[in-house]
Design an enzyme around this catalytic site. Structure first.
Site, mmCIF file in Angstrom:
data_model
loop_
_atom_site.group_PDB
_atom_site.id
_atom_site.type_symbol
_atom_site.label_atom_id
_atom_site.label_comp_id
_atom_site.label_asym_id
_atom_site.label_seq_id
_atom_site.Cartn_x
_atom_site.Cartn_y
_atom_site.Cartn_z
ATOM 1 N N ARG A 175 -8.342 11.867 12.209
ATOM 2 C CA ARG A 175 -6.909 11.578 12.108
ATOM 3 C C ARG A 175 -6.146 12.890 11.924
ATOM 4 O O ARG A 175 -6.369 13.612 10.971
ATOM 5 C CB ARG A 175 -6.635 10.597 10.956
ATOM 6 C CG ARG A 175 -7.323 9.256 11.186
ATOM 7 C CD ARG A 175 -7.083 8.270 10.052
ATOM 8 N NE ARG A 175 -5.690 7.825 9.997
ATOM 9 C CZ ARG A 175 -5.221 7.001 9.066
ATOM 10 N NH1 ARG A 175 -6.023 6.555 8.112
ATOM 11 N NH2 ARG A 175 -3.964 6.630 9.074
ATOM 12 N N ASN A 224 2.008 5.907 18.130
ATOM 13 C CA ASN A 224 1.328 6.236 16.875
ATOM 14 C C ASN A 224 0.277 5.204 16.463
ATOM 15 O O ASN A 224 -0.496 5.444 15.544
ATOM 16 C CB ASN A 224 2.331 6.592 15.763
ATOM 17 C CG ASN A 224 2.810 5.421 14.958
ATOM 18 O OD1 ASN A 224 2.865 4.287 15.440
ATOM 19 N ND2 ASN A 224 3.168 5.684 13.726
ATOM 20 N N ASP A 239 3.160 -0.901 12.143
ATOM 21 C CA ASP A 239 2.047 -1.681 11.595
ATOM 22 C C ASP A 239 2.230 -3.172 11.848
ATOM 23 O O ASP A 239 1.323 -3.858 12.311
ATOM 24 C CB ASP A 239 1.888 -1.418 10.092
ATOM 25 C CG ASP A 239 1.278 -0.044 9.822
ATOM 26 O OD1 ASP A 239 0.835 0.603 10.797
ATOM 27 O OD2 ASP A 239 1.250 0.374 8.659
ATOM 28 N N LYS A 290 0.841 -1.207 0.000
ATOM 29 C CA LYS A 290 0.000 0.000 0.000
ATOM 30 C C LYS A 290 0.874 1.255 0.000
ATOM 31 O O LYS A 290 0.643 2.183 -0.778
ATOM 32 C CB LYS A 290 -0.905 -0.004 1.244
ATOM 33 C CG LYS A 290 -1.708 1.285 1.421
ATOM 34 C CD LYS A 290 -2.507 1.309 2.722
ATOM 35 C CE LYS A 290 -1.629 1.511 3.930
ATOM 36 N NZ LYS A 290 -2.377 1.889 5.141
ATOM 37 N N ARG A 312 -6.153 -4.128 9.843
ATOM 38 C CA ARG A 312 -5.137 -4.872 10.597
ATOM 39 C C ARG A 312 -5.712 -5.575 11.831
ATOM 40 O O ARG A 312 -5.228 -6.630 12.226
ATOM 41 C CB ARG A 312 -3.968 -3.963 10.984
ATOM 42 C CG ARG A 312 -3.267 -3.409 9.762
ATOM 43 C CD ARG A 312 -1.803 -3.133 9.915
ATOM 44 N NE ARG A 312 -1.326 -2.457 8.718
ATOM 45 C CZ ARG A 312 -1.041 -3.061 7.564
ATOM 46 N NH1 ARG A 312 -1.167 -4.376 7.462
ATOM 47 N NH2 ARG A 312 -0.636 -2.369 6.525
#
EC number: 2.5.1.19
Length: 429
Positions: A125, A338, A314, A23, A388
């Site tokens: 965000r 984060n 991530d 991505k 996720r």
């Protein structure tokens, strides 16, 4: 009634997975190709929601491209410079941070009237640090709803010059500035305030800018110098690497219940920092082998770890659920503030859902501690519209307990056929 998918216990996971495109790389490549002189042919492009949002925006901005029928090959005719917008435009970017942040910067090079908006979560965000930095360079930007958050109205004006940006929340702000700076009227010097998070994602940006003909001077990730009045040049063909974050679920599954799983499309020379996830599995006790274009993982007895995960935020989420299978006590993941500003507040969400399957969890401001139970409990896992969360919690099925994933289609953000691929490599108990 929310859609759900129940995964039955998996006794063995084995086989090879060709990874969908990254991505992070896909959306950077699309933007750089659009701004370049010449035609670019992107191969192994990711077909997902975030990439579709970027493509839709580029089309609205007058970029011509042709997609193959499976949407993984894209031929783009570059504009040879900044976007131009002759009439007012509104671009809807879903929840795609990799489209919102870079486009917000790039569109400040053009005089016009452009609104960037997205889904409700996108409006939560933060983007204030990027807007502050762009304004230092002369950009005219208005917040349309809440200060420091999208939607934004852009009126151009970005000239470059001396800029400082807070690096502690998201590396995407710096990525956006770096990719825009070469097209500015003046040279740009960017100074980083605070600790820069997710440094490996900056390496992706610099590596890709170089592929498109632009050099950046990087002084120890504290200051970056970019000459203005430059032009991106198409490399001709550009291969999008497989998504290393997507690889993490299959590598972790092999560490827990392999067999051997090989993921192809990334390897020892990958530009993506998330390949370092495999090193973490190795530290926990898995057996890992590296090739030029593959990573292979085999089961080993996994042990609890205590680690700073700032470099792989991530993929670190996958360690949080892999920790359910670790021997020897409590796993601690540190320096992950984060997580809170991603698709959802991932720290809070992870703590809530891990407790449902029986884990003991301590949630700190920027860390999480996970102690697995003697036996996992069957549960319905909320996914918070976060791809996720859905993929991480699929690993619970590697126990002798089924798991139900709510809203499984949320994986479409990066990996639309994730559950089909998992089933293909799985042998049920």
């Amino acid at each position: 009634m929310q859609e759900s998918l129940t995964l039955q216990p998996i006794k063995l996971i084995n086989g090879t997975l060709n990874l969908p495109g990254s991505k992070s790389v896909s959306n950077r490549a699309l933007l750089l190709a659009a701004l370049s002189e010449g035609k670019t042919r992107l191969t192994n492009l990711l077909d997902s929601d975030d990439v579709r949002h970027m493509l839709t925006a580029l089309a609205a901005l007058g970029v011509e491209y042709h997609l193959s029928s499976d949407r993984t090959v894209c031929e783009i005719t570059g504009l040879g410079g900044a976007f131009t917008a002759s009439q007012p435009l509104e671009l809807f970017l879903g929840n795609a941070g990799t489209a919102m942040r870079p486009l917000a910067a790039a569109l400040c090079l053009t005089d016009g009237d452009i609104v960037l908006t997205g889904e409700p979560r996108m409006k939560e965000r933060p983007i204030g640090h990027l807007v502050d930095a762009l304004r230092q360079g002369g950009a005219k930007i208005d917040y349309l709803e809440q200060e420091n958050y999208p939607p934004l109205r852009l009126h151009g004006g970005f000239q470059g010059g001396e800029i400082s940006v807070d690096g502690s929340v998201s590396s995407q702000f710096l990525t956006a500035l770096l990719m825009t700076a070469p097209l500015a009227a003046q040279d740009t010097q960017i100074s980083i305030q605070g600790d820069l998070v997710s440094k490996p994602y900056i390496d992706i940006t610099l590596h890709m800018m170089k592929a498109f003909g632009i050099e950046v001077r990087n002084e120890n990730y504290q200051r970056f110098f970019v000459a203005g009045r430059q032009q991106y040049r198409s490399p001709g063909d550009y291969l999008v690497e497989g998504d290393a974050s997507s690889a993490s679920y299959f590598l972790a599954a092999a560490a827990i219940k392999g067999g051997v799983v090989r993921v192809t499309g990334v390897g020892r020379n990958s530009v993506q920092g998330d390949i370092r996830f495999a090193d973490v599995l190795e530290r926990m006790g898995a057996i890992v082998r590296w090739g030029e274009d593959y990573i292979e993982c085999e089961r080993g007895e996994l042990h609890a770890i205590d680690m700073d995960m700032n470099h792989i935020p991530d993929a670190a989420m996958t360690i949080a659920t892999a920790a359910l299978f670790a021997q020897g006590g409590t796993t601690t993941l540190r320096n992950i503030y984060n997580w809170r500003v991603k698709e959802t507040d991932r720290l809070a969400a992870m703590a809530i859902e891990l407790r449902k399957v029986g884990a003991e969890v301590e949630e700190g401001n920027d860390y999480i501690r996970i102690t697995p139970p003697a036996k996992l409990k069957a549960a319905e896992i909320g996914t918070y519209n976060d791809h996720r969360m859905a993929m991480c919690f699929s690993l619970v099925a590697l126990s002798d307990t089924p798991v139900t994933i709510l809203d499984p289609k949320c994986t479409a953000k990066t990996f639309p056929d994730y559950f089909e691929q998992l089933a293909r490599l799985s042998e049920l108990a």
